[in-house]
Design a protein around this motif. Structure first.
Motif, mmCIF file in Angstrom:
data_model
loop_
_atom_site.group_PDB
_atom_site.id
_atom_site.type_symbol
_atom_site.label_atom_id
_atom_site.label_comp_id
_atom_site.label_asym_id
_atom_site.label_seq_id
_atom_site.Cartn_x
_atom_site.Cartn_y
_atom_site.Cartn_z
ATOM 1 N N SER A 4 0.832 -1.204 0.000
ATOM 2 C CA SER A 4 0.000 0.000 0.000
ATOM 3 C C SER A 4 0.867 1.256 0.000
ATOM 4 O O SER A 4 0.540 2.261 -0.615
ATOM 5 N N GLN A 5 2.018 1.148 0.687
ATOM 6 C CA GLN A 5 2.941 2.287 0.679
ATOM 7 C C GLN A 5 3.450 2.561 -0.736
ATOM 8 O O GLN A 5 3.530 3.700 -1.171
ATOM 9 N N GLN A 6 3.781 1.447 -1.403
ATOM 10 C CA GLN A 6 4.261 1.578 -2.780
ATOM 11 C C GLN A 6 3.230 2.269 -3.652
ATOM 12 O O GLN A 6 3.537 3.204 -4.385
ATOM 13 N N ILE A 7 1.983 1.779 -3.539
ATOM 14 C CA ILE A 7 0.909 2.348 -4.355
ATOM 15 C C ILE A 7 0.777 3.836 -4.061
ATOM 16 O O ILE A 7 0.681 4.664 -4.982
ATOM 17 N N ALA A 8 0.816 4.180 -2.765
ATOM 18 C CA ALA A 8 0.688 5.585 -2.383
ATOM 19 C C ALA A 8 1.806 6.401 -3.032
ATOM 20 O O ALA A 8 1.588 7.497 -3.549
ATOM 21 N N GLN A 9 3.011 5.812 -3.036
ATOM 22 C CA GLN A 9 4.152 6.514 -3.631
ATOM 23 C C GLN A 9 3.946 6.725 -5.136
ATOM 24 O O GLN A 9 4.185 7.802 -5.658
ATOM 25 N N TYR A 10 3.464 5.654 -5.803
ATOM 26 C CA TYR A 10 3.223 5.780 -7.241
ATOM 27 C C TYR A 10 2.184 6.859 -7.520
ATOM 28 O O TYR A 10 2.295 7.611 -8.493
ATOM 29 N N ILE A 11 1.157 6.903 -6.653
ATOM 30 C CA ILE A 11 0.097 7.886 -6.891
ATOM 31 C C ILE A 11 0.648 9.307 -6.744
ATOM 32 O O ILE A 11 0.356 10.187 -7.560
ATOM 33 N N VAL A 12 1.480 9.519 -5.714
ATOM 34 C CA VAL A 12 2.063 10.854 -5.529
ATOM 35 C C VAL A 12 2.907 11.239 -6.748
ATOM 36 O O VAL A 12 2.773 12.330 -7.305
ATOM 37 N N THR A 13 3.763 10.307 -7.185
ATOM 38 C CA THR A 13 4.600 10.591 -8.356
ATOM 39 C C THR A 13 3.738 10.852 -9.582
ATOM 40 O O THR A 13 3.993 11.760 -10.369
ATOM 41 N N GLY A 14 2.701 10.021 -9.736
ATOM 42 C CA GLY A 14 1.808 10.155 -10.891
ATOM 43 C C GLY A 14 1.110 11.494 -10.910
ATOM 44 O O GLY A 14 0.994 12.132 -11.961
ATOM 45 N N LEU A 15 0.655 11.927 -9.725
ATOM 46 C CA LEU A 15 -0.036 13.219 -9.668
ATOM 47 C C LEU A 15 0.913 14.348 -10.011
ATOM 48 O O LEU A 15 0.546 15.318 -10.682
ATOM 49 N N LEU A 136 0.604 10.682 5.230
ATOM 50 C CA LEU A 136 -0.282 9.588 5.636
ATOM 51 C C LEU A 136 -0.270 8.540 4.530
ATOM 52 O O LEU A 136 -0.213 8.862 3.354
ATOM 53 N N GLY A 137 -0.306 7.281 4.890
ATOM 54 C CA GLY A 137 -0.296 6.240 3.863
ATOM 55 C C GLY A 137 1.110 5.797 3.550
ATOM 56 O O GLY A 137 1.314 4.860 2.796
ATOM 57 N N GLY A 138 2.107 6.483 4.126
ATOM 58 C CA GLY A 138 3.471 5.978 4.012
ATOM 59 C C GLY A 138 4.257 6.511 2.834
ATOM 60 O O GLY A 138 5.419 6.181 2.686
ATOM 61 N N ALA A 139 3.652 7.335 1.981
ATOM 62 C CA ALA A 139 4.409 7.865 0.850
ATOM 63 C C ALA A 139 5.311 9.001 1.320
ATOM 64 O O ALA A 139 5.008 9.675 2.296
ATOM 65 N N THR A 140 6.406 9.177 0.657
ATOM 66 C CA THR A 140 7.311 10.272 0.984
ATOM 67 C C THR A 140 7.315 11.248 -0.183
ATOM 68 O O THR A 140 7.341 10.823 -1.338
#
Lengths: 295, 326
Positions: A4-15, A136-140
């Motif tokens: 889930s952290q990975q997904i959160a990270q991908y979403i941040v990068t994607g946005l 939140l969600g673990g993304a950096t």
């Protein structure tokens, strides 16, 4: 890092990258609406924005904020010069000739940039440090991501205000609907076209400037970013402003998730694959109204 | 008028044949043969692309991909699978045509410039695949050891033999294009470039013709790509990038949109400029760009017709492009 952290990270990068695509798509749309052409020089506006910023901040040690605005104005001026010079004086006004002309201009600008700055990738310092922030969600994210979001939102709000409230914005919308009718009610279509090129130049520059601290910049960074921004514009519905934002964000997310979960080798192909799908399935794009005219 | 045109053509093609036959007598260095062969290969692509740009009024920014498909089909089938040479070339041509149909059919049914977007995306995807599908294409290092073409015992393994092979194809492709333009199809295409609505109302299926021209132009590029692969015997993705698509488009425009002989001129002039700038590679992009812009702004009918028109002083705005297409 769990899934889930990975997904959160991908979403941040994607946005983040999606925000860039949205700004670029907006630039394509503005010129399309004013003239009906695809402006391939848009790609070079992005590179030039990044390289101007690099020159001012790194080479000449100019203040960051001042550099930002000078770079933007510089590229806007180049956009305006393109319109005043070749585009306005082309002896044939056929759409196909003008599209080719923007390709030629894009080559000239890129070649010149290569002469001036060489072919190396160069870095631009982040606007406010590099210390990562945990979400939140673990993304950096690094602060530059926040700058990108904030500036994109600000640009979009300003554009919205400009097109809805100001006389110039309304004139541009009128020209987009019908050039001849706009000219008949006293709008100077030439001035609108000039302004569109300058405006797109400024937008392209902003995109190039804010992404530079994250991905570094070079004389040809704009090609891929620009062509993907173009894909985003098609995805959203060519010429549609809300569509540009939506298209950019969706494309950024799909690309980031696709690269992370499926295959990073084909990262650059994802955007263009989506472009082809859109053209075949719904060529008017997500926000485009009605059917594209079939012949 | 019609017979006059045909006489002019016979004269032109006769002259071309004579030049092709005797030119090698005057060329001594290997280097000039390579340049001439590259001009020939580019001419084949440009003639095909010109049918699309000059007559169907559509833009393709993906011709590097069709050129590359020809090269890679020939290369992969003969090197990896031991396919016979000429059948591999034909398979490549048919497959490229089929792919072009799949790209062209949906995008040309729509009014407007959807083809430019589709071919742009397609070209970049194909270029990425060439680099990434390593088990077939050899990846970024390229594919080596492609055998030269041969007819019976005649093996096209040096620059002179390849000169005659490539230029025979140039001759045939130009002849095919000229015949096509003088036929019913050609008249339909000219009608489309004059006025699409008028052509449509007179019963010309405009979308159908555009798709066919697009497929044909892709097949021309594929043939040229196959010849290139067998001539150079080594191919790698960097020869088929976005920049090549722009190069051939530039050649079409400099030669003159819709001008068959102009295609030959455009390919010749720009290939020579590329070669002349070989030592100063960094000026390559600028030179192409400046050339493209100057021609588009001042001579949108191309340098050949442009200069003729200046002499004849027929320079009215309206007939610039249209006159050239007729």
């Amino acid at each position: 890092m769990d899934f889930s952290q990975q997904i959160a990270q991908y979403i941040v990068t994607g946005l983040t990258i999606g925000a860039i695509y949205a700004i670029v798509a907006m630039g394509f749309n503005i010129i399309h609406n004013a003239t009906g052409i695809v402006n391939f020089a848009q790609c070079e506006f992005i590179s030039l924005g990044g390289m101007f910023m690099y020159s001012l901040v790194v080479l000449f040690k100019v203040n960051l904020i001042i550099s930002f605005f000078i770079s933007m104005a510089g590229v806007a001026l180049i956009g305006a010069l393109i319109e005043i010079g070749p585009i306005r004086h082309a002896r044939s006004k056929e759409i196909i000739v003008l599209i080719f002309l923007t390709i030629g201009l894009s080559e000239v600008l890129r070649g010149t940039a290569q002469e001036v700055w060489g072919t190396d990738n160069v870095g631009v310092p982040a606007f406010s440090g590099e210390n990562p922030i945990h979400l939140l969600g673990g993304a950096t994210i690094v602060p530059q991501h926040i700058w990108i979001f904030a500036i994109t939102v600000l640009v979009m709000l300003m554009l919205h205000y400009f097109f809805k409230k100001t006389l110039m914005g309304k004139a541009m919308r009128a020209t987009a609907v019908n050039r001849r009718a706009a000219a008949l009610v006293g709008i100077s279509v030439n001035r609108i076209t000039l302004f569109s090129f300058a405006f797109s130049g400024a937008l392209g520059a902003v995109a190039g400037i804010i992404i530079a601290p994250i991905s570094t910049t070079s004389y040809d960074t704009g090609i891929m970013l620009g062509l993907k921004g173009f894909a985003a514009a098609i995805l959203g519905g060519y010429g549609n402003f809300a569509g540009a934002i939506l298209g950019g964000v969706i494309l950024g997310l799909l690309e980031s998730l696709g690269a992370g979960l499926v295959s990073s080798q084909y990262k650059d192909a994802i955007a263009f694959f989506i472009l082809l799908l859109v053209l075949f399935l719904k060529p008017t794009g997500i926000m485009g109204y009605g059917e594209a005219e079939r012949v | 008028m019609n017979t006059l045109l045909k006489q002019k053509d016979i004269l032109g093609f006769g002259a071309l044949a004579v030049i092709i036959i005797i030119l090698p007598l005057f060329v001594e260095s290997k280097y000039y043969f390579i340049v001439l062969n590259v001009i020939g290969l580019n001419t084949i692509v440009v003639v095909g692309l010109n049918l699309l740009i000059g007559f169907a009024g559509q833009i393709s920014l993906g011709h590097a991909a069709f050129y590359g498909l020809g090269s890679y089909f020939s290369g992969i089938l003969t090197v990896n699978y031991g396919f016979p040479l000429w059948p591999a070339m034909v398979v490549g041509m048919m497959a490229t045509g089929a792919v072009a149909y799949l790209i062209g059919y949906p995008s040309l049914k729509l009014r407007g410039h959807y083809l430019v977007m589709a071919t742009l995306g397609f070209g970049i995807i194909i270029n990425i695949l060439m680099g990434e599908l390593e088990q077939f294409t050899g990846g970024h290092d390229g594919l080596m050891g492609i055998p030269p073409l041969a007819i019976g015992g005649l093996i096209f393994d040096n620059d002179l033999k390849n000169f005659y092979l490539i230029w025979s194809f140039v001759f045939l492709c130009m002849l095919a294009a000229r015949n096509l333009l003088n036929s019913r199809v050609g008249r339909a295409l000219r009608a489309i470039s004059g006025s699409e609505v008028a052509a449509n109302s007179l019963g010309v299926n405009t979308a159908d013709y555009k798709v066919k021209v697009f497929v044909l132009s892709a097949m021309f590029a594929s043939i040229s790509g196959s010849l290139y692969a067998h001539y150079i015997t080594f191919i790698s993705p960097s020869s088929y990038d976005f920049h090549y698509s722009i190069q051939v488009v530039t050649m079409v425009i400099v030669g003159g949109m819709g001008s068959l002989w102009g295609s030959l001129l455009g390919a010749g002039v720009l290939t020579c400029i590329s070669e002349a700038l070989h030592v100063a590679k960094q000026y390559h992009i600028i030179a192409y760009g400046v050339f493209l812009c100057l021609v588009l702004v001042f001579l949108p009918e191309g340098i050949l017709m442009g200069i003729i028109n200046i002499f004849l002083k027929k320079k009215t705005q309206q007939n610039i492009i249209k006159a050239n297409r007729q």
